[in-house]
Design an enzyme around this catalytic site. Structure first.
Site, PDB file in Angstrom:
ATOM      1  N   ASN A  56       4.948   0.444   0.915  1.00 53.26           N
ATOM      2  CA  ASN A  56       4.666   1.876   1.431  1.00 53.26           C
ATOM      3  C   ASN A  56       5.862   2.410   2.173  1.00 53.26           C
ATOM      4  O   ASN A  56       7.000   1.563   2.246  1.00 53.26           O
ATOM      5  CB  ASN A  56       3.918   1.793   2.548  1.00 53.26           C
ATOM      6  CG  ASN A  56       3.981   0.706   3.817  1.00 53.26           C
ATOM      7  OD1 ASN A  56       4.432  -0.469   3.236  1.00 53.26           O
ATOM      8  ND2 ASN A  56       3.646   1.038   5.115  1.00 53.26           N
TER       9      ASN A  56
ATOM     10  N   CYS B 216       1.490   5.433   0.171  1.00 50.89           N
ATOM     11  CA  CYS B 216       1.026   3.848   0.254  1.00 50.89           C
ATOM     12  C   CYS B 216       1.471   3.035  -0.804  1.00 50.89           C
ATOM     13  O   CYS B 216       2.026   3.646  -1.914  1.00 50.89           O
ATOM     14  CB  CYS B 216      -0.443   3.878   0.273  1.00 50.89           C
ATOM     15  SG  CYS B 216      -1.404   4.846   1.370  1.00 50.89           S
TER      16      CYS B 216
ATOM     17  N   GLU C  52      -0.051   0.937  -2.806  1.00 50.93           N
ATOM     18  CA  GLU C  52      -0.577   0.867  -3.832  1.00 50.93           C
ATOM     19  C   GLU C  52      -0.482   1.978  -5.021  1.00 50.93           C
ATOM     20  O   GLU C  52      -0.450   1.965  -6.022  1.00 50.93           O
ATOM     21  CB  GLU C  52      -2.334   1.000  -3.632  1.00 50.93           C
ATOM     22  CG  GLU C  52      -2.922  -0.159  -2.504  1.00 50.93           C
ATOM     23  CD  GLU C  52      -2.637   0.305  -1.136  1.00 50.93           C
ATOM     24  OE1 GLU C  52      -1.702   0.803  -0.589  1.00 50.93           O
ATOM     25  OE2 GLU C  52      -3.436  -0.314  -0.383  1.00 50.93           O
TER      26      GLU C  52
ATOM     27  N   CYS D 154      -5.934   6.036  -2.523  1.00 52.75           N
ATOM     28  CA  CYS D 154      -5.364   5.138  -3.356  1.00 52.75           C
ATOM     29  C   CYS D 154      -6.661   4.752  -4.194  1.00 52.75           C
ATOM     30  O   CYS D 154      -6.311   4.420  -5.487  1.00 52.75           O
ATOM     31  CB  CYS D 154      -4.798   4.066  -2.608  1.00 52.75           C
ATOM     32  SG  CYS D 154      -3.272   4.462  -1.681  1.00 52.75           S
TER      33      CYS D 154
HETATM   34  N1  THU Z   1      -0.909   2.383   4.083  1.00 51.03           N
HETATM   35  C1  THU Z   1      -0.733   1.817   2.583  1.00 51.03           C
HETATM   36  O1  THU Z   1       0.612   1.533   2.231  1.00 51.03           O
HETATM   37  N2  THU Z   1      -1.880   1.553   1.962  1.00 51.03           N
HETATM   38  C2  THU Z   1      -3.200   1.768   2.391  1.00 51.03           C
HETATM   39  O2  THU Z   1      -4.047   1.587   1.521  1.00 51.03           O
HETATM   40  C3  THU Z   1      -3.247   2.135   3.732  1.00 51.03           C
HETATM   41  C4  THU Z   1      -1.977   2.541   4.636  1.00 51.03           C
HETATM   42  C5  THU Z   1       0.559   2.543   4.479  1.00 51.03           C
HETATM   43  C6  THU Z   1       0.938   3.914   4.766  1.00 51.03           C
HETATM   44  C7  THU Z   1       1.657   3.769   6.065  1.00 51.03           C
HETATM   45  O3  THU Z   1       2.754   3.648   5.672  1.00 51.03           O
HETATM   46  C8  THU Z   1       0.990   2.879   6.838  1.00 51.03           C
HETATM   47  O4  THU Z   1       0.413   1.874   5.909  1.00 51.03           O
HETATM   48  C9  THU Z   1       0.270   3.057   8.122  1.00 51.03           C
HETATM   49  O5  THU Z   1      -0.672   4.054   7.692  1.00 51.03           O
END
Ligand code: THU
Length: 129
Positions: free
Chosen positions: A43, A54, A56, A90
């Site tokens: 992320n 994110c 993903e 995602c």
């Molecule tokens: N986040 C992800 O990388 N993947 C997800 O599916 C949910 C959330 C990250 C985004 C942000 O940087 C942190 O988690 C908090 O939301």
């Protein structure tokens, strides 16, 4: 598929590269193509919070822009909170390319849970279906 412990190790390496100074929640993703190529994502947050992407989606976009669109597995790890279920945005992006994707979630103690993408997003919005 690579050994699951190798994939978890790679997810942790991606997680360590997350840029998450605002939430402190680090996510690592390993997307494995049907022919076994892997793409890592972490992320990436921003001072303008809504611009955060994110882990993903970073992995998917890296894969697609490298010419790969057929995926078999996605392994996701995070820095806390139990199993890191991927967000709806995602899942929608993943469904565009691989509705049959297997998603493997890793908790803090390296326990895993497996789901089909369709279990987490049964009705994705897709043209041509
Ligand atoms: N986040 C992800 O990388 N993947 C997800 O599916 C949910 C959330 C990250 C985004 C942000 O940087 C942190 O988690 C908090 O939301």
């Amino acid at each position: 598929m690579d050994n699951i412990s190798d994939l978890i190790k790679r997810a942790r390496e991606a997680q360590a590269k997350a840029y998450a100074p605002y939430s402190n929640f680090r996510v690592g993703a390993v997307l494995v193509t049907k022919d076994g190529t892997t793409f890592l994502g972490s992320n990436v947050e921003n001072s303008s919070y809504g611009l955060t992407v994110c882990a993903e989606r970073i992995a998917v976009f890296k894969a697609v822009t490298s010419g790969e669109k057929e995926f078999a597995y996605l392994v996701i790890s995070s820095s806390g909170m139990g199993y890191p279920y991927p967000c709806g945005a995602c899942l929608q992006v993943l469904a565009e390319f691989s509705p049959e994707l297997k998603i493997i979630l890793v908790d803090e103690a390296d326990n895993i849970k497996k789901y089909w993408l369709k279990e987490l997003l049964p009705k994705a919005f897709l043209f041509n279906q």
